[in-house]
Design a protein around this motif. Sequence first.
Motif, short mmCIF file in Angstrom:
data_model
loop_
_atom_site.label_atom_id
_atom_site.label_comp_id
_atom_site.label_asym_id
_atom_site.label_seq_id
_atom_site.Cartn_x
_atom_site.Cartn_y
_atom_site.Cartn_z
N THR A 18 0.84 -1.21 0.00
CA THR A 18 0.00 0.00 0.00
C THR A 18 0.87 1.25 0.00
N ALA A 19 1.92 1.28 0.81
CA ALA A 19 2.82 2.43 0.86
C ALA A 19 3.53 2.61 -0.48
N ALA A 20 3.97 1.52 -1.10
CA ALA A 20 4.63 1.61 -2.40
C ALA A 20 3.68 2.14 -3.46
N GLY A 21 2.46 1.69 -3.44
CA GLY A 21 1.45 2.18 -4.39
C GLY A 21 1.17 3.66 -4.19
N ALA A 22 1.08 4.10 -2.94
CA ALA A 22 0.85 5.52 -2.65
C ALA A 22 2.01 6.37 -3.12
N LEU A 23 3.24 5.91 -2.90
CA LEU A 23 4.42 6.66 -3.37
C LEU A 23 4.47 6.73 -4.89
N LEU A 24 4.10 5.67 -5.55
CA LEU A 24 4.06 5.66 -7.02
C LEU A 24 3.04 6.66 -7.53
N LEU A 25 1.88 6.71 -6.89
CA LEU A 25 0.83 7.66 -7.28
C LEU A 25 1.29 9.10 -7.08
N VAL A 26 1.92 9.38 -5.95
CA VAL A 26 2.44 10.72 -5.68
C VAL A 26 3.49 11.10 -6.72
N ASN A 27 4.37 10.18 -7.07
CA ASN A 27 5.39 10.42 -8.08
C ASN A 27 4.75 10.76 -9.43
N GLN A 28 3.72 10.03 -9.81
CA GLN A 28 3.06 10.28 -11.08
C GLN A 28 2.39 11.66 -11.10
N VAL A 29 1.81 12.06 -9.99
CA VAL A 29 1.15 13.37 -9.91
C VAL A 29 2.19 14.49 -9.96
N LEU A 30 3.28 14.34 -9.23
CA LEU A 30 4.30 15.38 -9.19
C LEU A 30 4.96 15.61 -10.55
N PHE A 31 5.18 14.55 -11.29
CA PHE A 31 5.90 14.65 -12.55
C PHE A 31 4.96 14.49 -13.75
N ALA A 32 3.69 14.85 -13.58
CA ALA A 32 2.71 14.70 -14.64
C ALA A 32 2.82 15.78 -15.71
N LYS A 33 3.50 16.87 -15.40
CA LYS A 33 3.64 17.94 -16.39
C LYS A 33 4.41 17.41 -17.59
N PRO A 34 3.97 17.76 -18.79
CA PRO A 34 4.71 17.30 -19.96
C PRO A 34 6.09 17.96 -20.04
N ALA A 35 7.06 17.20 -20.46
CA ALA A 35 8.42 17.73 -20.60
C ALA A 35 8.46 18.71 -21.75
N GLU A 36 9.10 19.86 -21.51
CA GLU A 36 9.19 20.89 -22.54
C GLU A 36 10.62 21.33 -22.83
N LYS A 37 11.47 21.28 -21.82
CA LYS A 37 12.81 21.84 -21.96
C LYS A 37 13.86 20.90 -21.39
N GLU A 96 12.99 11.57 -21.40
CA GLU A 96 11.91 12.40 -21.94
C GLU A 96 10.92 12.87 -20.90
N HIS A 97 11.01 12.40 -19.68
CA HIS A 97 10.02 12.73 -18.66
C HIS A 97 10.52 13.82 -17.72
N THR A 98 9.60 14.68 -17.31
CA THR A 98 9.93 15.74 -16.37
C THR A 98 10.58 15.14 -15.13
N GLY A 99 11.69 15.72 -14.72
CA GLY A 99 12.40 15.25 -13.53
C GLY A 99 13.54 14.29 -13.82
N GLU A 100 13.62 13.76 -15.04
CA GLU A 100 14.73 12.87 -15.38
C GLU A 100 16.00 13.68 -15.63
N ASN A 101 17.14 13.07 -15.37
CA ASN A 101 18.43 13.72 -15.54
C ASN A 101 19.41 12.80 -16.26
N ILE A 102 20.35 13.43 -16.93
CA ILE A 102 21.54 12.73 -17.44
C ILE A 102 22.71 13.43 -16.77
N VAL A 103 23.60 12.65 -16.16
CA VAL A 103 24.72 13.23 -15.41
C VAL A 103 26.02 12.68 -15.94
N CYS A 104 26.99 13.57 -16.15
CA CYS A 104 28.35 13.18 -16.51
C CYS A 104 29.26 13.77 -15.42
N LEU A 105 29.61 12.96 -14.45
CA LEU A 105 30.41 13.45 -13.32
C LEU A 105 31.80 13.94 -13.73
#
Length: 116
Positions: A18-37, A96-105
């Motif tokens: 139940t906790a995992a499902g709730a966290l997944l739902l919160v993640n989907q809501v937070l990053f639901a904005k379409p990626a633009e930049k 392609e999704h809002t909140g994703e990163n590519i990192v080159c240390l």
Amino acid sequence: MSLKKHKKEILLIVIILTAAGALLLVNQVLFAKPAEKAEISVDGNVIDTLDLSKDTEITVNGYNGGTNRIVIKNGKVHVSEATCPDKICVHQGWVEHTGENIVCLPNHLIVRVTGE
């Protein structure tokens, strides 16, 4: 194994799922904005912001003379070439999704996908 202990284990599993499902739902809501930049920064300083709707290729000069080739195509971004030794940024693939990163240390580069 006693029935009481078995019921406690099942209850614990249900709570965890139940906790995992709730966290997944919160993640989907937070990053639901379409990626633009794609925001590109080196050493923590934003050096460019690219529109994901426009296919583009640029080379970014990173830390200590390192370079990264950044490609935007079909609303996605990836690092196609890098002078770093491990090439983790290249192997990370397309994002392609809002909140994703590519990192080159080694080159101190971060490409952050944003919805704004």
